[in-house]
Design a protein around this motif. Structure first.
Motif, PDB file in Angstrom:
ATOM      1  N   SER A 481       0.638  -1.364  -0.084  1.00  0.00           N
ATOM      2  CA  SER A 481       0.059  -0.040   0.031  1.00  0.00           C
ATOM      3  C   SER A 481       0.862   1.429  -0.019  1.00  0.00           C
ATOM      4  CB  SER A 481      -0.902   0.108   1.197  1.00  0.00           C
ATOM      5  OG  SER A 481      -0.188  -0.178   2.358  1.00  0.00           O
ATOM      6  N   PRO A 484       3.259   2.022  -4.335  1.00  0.00           N
ATOM      7  CA  PRO A 484       2.530   1.340  -5.386  1.00  0.00           C
ATOM      8  C   PRO A 484       3.155   0.530  -6.497  1.00  0.00           C
ATOM      9  CG  PRO A 484       2.110   3.703  -5.285  1.00  0.00           C
ATOM     10  CD  PRO A 484       3.013   3.254  -4.222  1.00  0.00           C
ATOM     11  N   GLN A 485       4.323   0.858  -6.846  1.00  0.00           N
ATOM     12  CA  GLN A 485       5.055   0.271  -7.973  1.00  0.00           C
ATOM     13  C   GLN A 485       5.671  -1.140  -7.772  1.00  0.00           C
ATOM     14  OE1 GLN A 485       6.396   3.249  -6.578  1.00  0.00           O
ATOM     15  NE2 GLN A 485       8.427   3.377  -6.859  1.00  0.00           N
ATOM     16  N   LEU A 509       6.815  -3.150 -11.130  1.00  0.00           N
ATOM     17  CA  LEU A 509       6.109  -3.041 -12.336  1.00  0.00           C
ATOM     18  C   LEU A 509       6.684  -2.270 -13.290  1.00  0.00           C
ATOM     19  CD1 LEU A 509       2.393  -1.792 -10.931  1.00  0.00           C
ATOM     20  CD2 LEU A 509       3.365  -3.756 -12.242  1.00  0.00           C
ATOM     21  N   LEU A 510       7.619  -1.501 -13.016  1.00  0.00           N
ATOM     22  CA  LEU A 510       8.475  -0.814 -14.248  1.00  0.00           C
ATOM     23  C   LEU A 510       9.427  -1.627 -14.466  1.00  0.00           C
ATOM     24  CD1 LEU A 510       8.614   3.028 -13.039  1.00  0.00           C
ATOM     25  CD2 LEU A 510       6.935   1.681 -14.385  1.00  0.00           C
TER      26      LEU A 510
ATOM     27  N   MET B 150       0.107   5.411 -18.960  1.00  0.00           N
ATOM     28  CA  MET B 150       1.158   4.223 -18.739  1.00  0.00           C
ATOM     29  C   MET B 150       0.575   2.765 -19.313  1.00  0.00           C
ATOM     30  SD  MET B 150       1.875   4.942 -14.630  1.00  0.00           S
ATOM     31  CE  MET B 150       3.058   3.740 -14.201  1.00  0.00           C
ATOM     32  N   ARG B 157       5.495  -0.890 -25.244  1.00  0.00           N
ATOM     33  CA  ARG B 157       7.076  -1.799 -24.989  1.00  0.00           C
ATOM     34  C   ARG B 157       6.809  -3.393 -25.160  1.00  0.00           C
ATOM     35  NH1 ARG B 157       9.838  -0.827 -19.399  1.00  0.00           N
ATOM     36  NH2 ARG B 157       8.179  -1.821 -18.497  1.00  0.00           N
ATOM     37  N   LEU B 265       7.667   6.080 -18.768  1.00  0.00           N
ATOM     38  CA  LEU B 265       7.086   5.431 -17.656  1.00  0.00           C
ATOM     39  C   LEU B 265       7.330   5.890 -16.166  1.00  0.00           C
ATOM     40  CD1 LEU B 265       7.002   1.884 -19.016  1.00  0.00           C
ATOM     41  CD2 LEU B 265       4.846   3.307 -18.385  1.00  0.00           C
ATOM     42  N   GLN B 269       5.013   7.467 -13.402  1.00  0.00           N
ATOM     43  CA  GLN B 269       5.125   6.846 -11.923  1.00  0.00           C
ATOM     44  C   GLN B 269       5.338   8.089 -10.830  1.00  0.00           C
ATOM     45  OE1 GLN B 269       3.851   3.773 -11.127  1.00  0.00           O
ATOM     46  NE2 GLN B 269       3.941   4.837  -8.934  1.00  0.00           N
ATOM     47  N   ASP B 273       3.150   9.162  -7.371  1.00  0.00           N
ATOM     48  CA  ASP B 273       3.853   9.217  -6.269  1.00  0.00           C
ATOM     49  C   ASP B 273       3.567  10.517  -5.539  1.00  0.00           C
ATOM     50  OD1 ASP B 273       6.785   7.095  -6.938  1.00  0.00           O
ATOM     51  OD2 ASP B 273       4.593   6.556  -6.569  1.00  0.00           O
ATOM     52  N   TYR B 284      -6.820   9.138   3.041  1.00  0.00           N
ATOM     53  CA  TYR B 284      -7.724   8.664   2.370  1.00  0.00           C
ATOM     54  C   TYR B 284      -8.962   9.709   2.095  1.00  0.00           C
ATOM     55  CZ  TYR B 284      -5.080   4.622   2.011  1.00  0.00           C
ATOM     56  OH  TYR B 284      -3.978   3.784   2.109  1.00  0.00           O
TER      57      TYR B 284
END
Lengths: 510, 287
Positions: A481, A484-485, A509-510, B150, B157, B265, B269, B273, B284
């Motif tokens: 959590s 996230p990557q 993920l990358l 993405m 890719r 990418l 990302q 972040d 949240y």
């Protein structure tokens, strides 16, 4: 019908796209897993299922008659340089419509039925803005293993990022092409440009249709719609028809006569124009959005006198939540009678479940971390039928498994997915970062794995033809959590012996 | 950018992240989107797709695919855009050079490159729909846009890194095999594909298995590269692969595009972040 399709979509994951009604049912195509399914709309059964090599973005149904028999085909376009013609009953690819000149992905297509001849036309626009025309005939479609059909015409119309193309069924002589930054009307005879209208800076068109011989409706990705009156140069009945060909008149915008504005939806809704072919010839704009709401506007035929556009009010609207709330009696949760806490209004929510038909049992994981095992039929009887059982306390007979500290997010009975697993194992994952393996017959906790770095989101069984080492493992998928990557996959073995092999793999993920 | 805030409800310290978040939505997001657009435009330029009607501007390239392990295969390939035009093969066994031309009446192209290019263009279209004049109202909008971009870049890719795996009968009947004049001899099959930044050519030499052979016939499954000994059946004849020659060469502009994909990418990302720092800070709360 809505209810049965809803229950089907729970079994597969989200991201269904491209659906169309066919002569015998409803076809849905799932983008991520590339599955195409044919559902019977009467009872919600999946009649046919196939997995495809290519990714589709659009499906259209095409029906034709041979003698007295009706045959159905599905025309599919997507991330490949052709249009596939698929049999609507068996979901097999029969042949394809290919291009000789500049073959490329097709953005959108439209089927134009000819009332006079047996030849129907497929008009499509490729991603590079070339208009393609194919002729499909009924006789050709009867044979198998056909050679690809090449295009009749290929004309660059410089419409890149085409969202939709539609044929005017009122005049049979014009085509509307909608791209995200402009919409254009073409003469359907020789595909010359009749008029071109650019959008305002913030608007992004996603589709459009003719609503009358002289009016078009264009809708945007945030749910607004606009009805324009076409200039005389676009109307075949007018003496000024085709008078603007060759002149670039992008500046003038045709009069806006109606609008549906001030709808701000983050997820682009699905918008369609429906024109009833029978009395009373309703003209409806239908929109479904990601909040589960369906809205209907009635499109008037008349043109108002005011110079400013009239706002159209919604004719009717309903959402799934409202439909549920209106139910009388209100449907109860399947194990509500076991989940009621004294002093609390709402019963403890069920957060994960699995039905085991071979044992007739339902396993429900709850938000307080407990897992309830109940006999499925008897539990359903409690909700649906009245009888003596209602007086008994603690009915239906159940077993409670406690081990998770917090909400249970997934449960899995691996033996149901593949017979290579032990019949006794039941696996559950929760928000407390742990995966627990239970013996489903004794209710004992066999193993608990606590070294995950986040909440468990899914438990997956590897496919049959996996490597031998993964053969009897269950993969747990969780999402870290905080970062996230990374998704971590951890496998652990569920075997007859008490030994468990634990392998940790981290995927970036990358 | 990280704030350590002790639990106080109405102090000025709670104000600051809101202002910073507004700055993020108004300024920083557009700066990142502009950067992304520039990188992807560079990538798109590498694919060099001309507008329709300007076919003459297609990239013409000569590829010399190096010799395989024991120098058994040399290949010189002339490509126009994504379509091969001419190929010279030299297989060591015979000293002669086999020359094939690609038929003009048929079209075959490296679909992987066109698909990758189309995905990049879709990513660019997504970005151009949110230019400087667009006002982002929530972090969720930004996340949604980044996820969509993405997805397109990952697919682009993947098209370059994952060539299609085919069965041997599929290879034998593929469009590529019908492309050659003079036709490819019956005991040879060719496959072309892109793998990462390399253009790969595989030549399979076959021999027919006699019907009364003692060998156990097991048809091979689908694969990117088949090994010697793989068997298949086609039109009532059974074949076995006797030799496999594989050569490849690096395509410099493909290498560049893969680097651009990685950079893009990462940019996406990082923006996600930055948004998530605020979401986790506000625990949240819908923002």
């Amino acid at each position: 019908m809505i209810f049965s399709l809803w229950s089907i979509s729970v079994c597969h994951s989200a991201h269904w796209t491209s659906g169309t009604f066919t002569n015998i049912g409803f076809t849905l195509y799932h983008v991520v897993s590339r599955e195409m399914c044919l559902w019977d709309v009467n009872d919600g059964r999946c009649i046919e299922f196939t997995k495809l090599a290519c990714a589709h973005t659009g499906i259209q149904f095409y029906q034709f008659t041979i003698g007295t028999e009706k045959e159905g085909r599905l025309l599919c376009n997507g991330h490949y340089p052709e249009i596939l013609v698929v049999d609507a009953t068996s979901l097999e690819v029969l042949y394809s419509l290919v291009s000789k000149i500049c073959p490329d992905w097709i953005s959108s297509m439209s089927i134009i039925r000819s009332h006079r001849t047996q030849e129907d036309t497929v008009v499509a626009v490729s991603v590079t803005g070339i208009l393609k025309v194919w002729i499909i005939t009924a006789e050709v479609s009867k044979m198998q293993d056909l050679d690809p059909v090449f295009e009749e015409e290929s004309k660059p119309i410089y419409c890149q990022g085409c969202q939709s193309i539609s044929f005017c069924s009122f005049t049979q002589s014009s085509l509307l092409v909608v791209c995200s930054k402009y919409w254009r009307v073409f003469d359907a005879g020789d595909y010359s440009l009749l008029c071109s209208v650019a959008s305002e800076s913030d608007q992004s068109w996603t589709g459009g249709e003719f609503v009358a011989a002289d009016k078009v409706i264009i809708w945007t990705e945030d749910g607004c719609s606009y009805i324009y009156k076409l200039p005389a140069s676009c109307l075949s009945a007018s003496e000024h028809f085709r008078s603007d060909i060759g002149k670039t008149k992008e500046g003038s915008i045709p009069p806006l006569i109606y609008k549906i504005a001030e709808r701000l939806l983050i997820c682009p809704p699905v918008t369609r124009f429906f024109f009833g072919r029978r009395e009373p010839f309703h003209k409806l704009l239908i929109q479904g959005d990601s909040a589960g709401r369906l809205s209907l506007w009635s499109v008037p035929d008349s043109t108002p006198r005011q110079t400013a556009a009239t706002c159209l009010q919604v004719s009717s609207t309903i959402s799934l939540q409202e439909a549920f709330d209106k139910l009388k009696p209100v449907s109860a949760g399947i194990i509500d009678q076991l989940s009621v806490l004294p002093g609390k209004e709402e019963p403890i929510k069920v957060t994960a479940s699995v039905y085991i038909p071979s044992q007739g049992r339902l396993v429900c994981g709850r938000e307080d971390g407990s897992i309830i095992l109940v006999p499925a039929t008897q539990t359903a009887i409690v909700q649906l039928l009245q009888g003596e059982h209602m007086l008994r306390r603690g009915w239906p007979p159940h077993r409670t498994l406690r081990g998770h500290r917090n909400k249970v997010t997934c449960v899995l009975y691996p033996y149901q997915v593949s017979a290579r697993y032990d019949q006794r194992s039941l696996v559950s994952g929760g928000v407390d970062f742990s995966v627990i393996v239970w013996d489903i017959f004794t209710g004992e906790m066999k193993h608990i794995f606590c070294v995950h770095g986040g909440e468990i989101t899914q438990l997956i069984v590897p496919p049959e033809n996996c490597s031998v080492r993964l053969g009897t493992s269950v993969l747990s998928l969780l999402l870290e959590s905080r970062t996230p990557q990374s998704i971590s996959f951890q496998t652990f073995s569920v075997r007859n012996e008490d030994k468990c092999v634990f392998v940790l793999m981290f995927f970036d993920l990358l | 950018m990280l704030y350590l805030v002790l639990s106080c409800n109405s102090s000025p310290l709670v104000q600051m992240p809101e202002e910073e978040f507004n700055w993020l939505l108004k300024e920083e997001v557009h700066a990142v989107l502009k950067q992304l657009q520039d990188v992807l435009k560079e990538a798109s330029r590498r694919f060099c797709m001309p507008s329709p009607g300007l076919e003459s501007q297609l990239k013409q390239e000569n590829f010399i695919l190096g010799s395989s392990t024991y120098g058994t295969l040399r290949c010189c390939l002339f490509m126009l855009g994504f379509s091969p035009q001419d190929i010279n093969l030299k297989i060591a066994k015979s000293s002669q050079v086999l020359h094939f031309q690609f038929r003009e009446d048929k079209q075959w192209k490296l679909q992987q490159i066109q698909d990758a290019r189309n995905h990049v263009n879709q990513a660019l279209q997504l970005l151009s729909s949110r230019d400087e004049t667009y006002h982002f109202k929530t972090g969720a909008e930004v996340n949604k846009l980044m996820d969509a971009v993405m997805l397109q870049l990952t697919r682009a890719r993947n098209r370059l890194t994952t060539p299609a795996s085919m069965t041997l009968p599929e290879l034998a009947t593929s469009g590529l095999m019908k492309m050659f004049t003079p036709p490819m001899p019956g005991d040879a099959m060719i496959n072309f594909y892109i793998n990462l930044s390399k253009l790969c050519l595989t030549v399979y030499q076959l021999h027919v298995l006699p019907p009364n052979t003692t060998k156990n016939f097991r048809p091979a499954g689908s694969s990117v590269l088949h090994n010697p000994g793989a068997m298949f059946e086609l039109n009532n004849n059974r074949f076995e692969v006797s030799h496999v020659h594989k050569v490849e060469c690096v395509v410099p502009w493909l290498n560049d595009t893969l680097v651009f994909f990685t950079i893009s990418l990462q940019l996406c990302q990082q923006l996600k972040d930055k948004i998530s720092v605020f979401s986790s800070f506000w625990n949240y709360r819908p923002f």
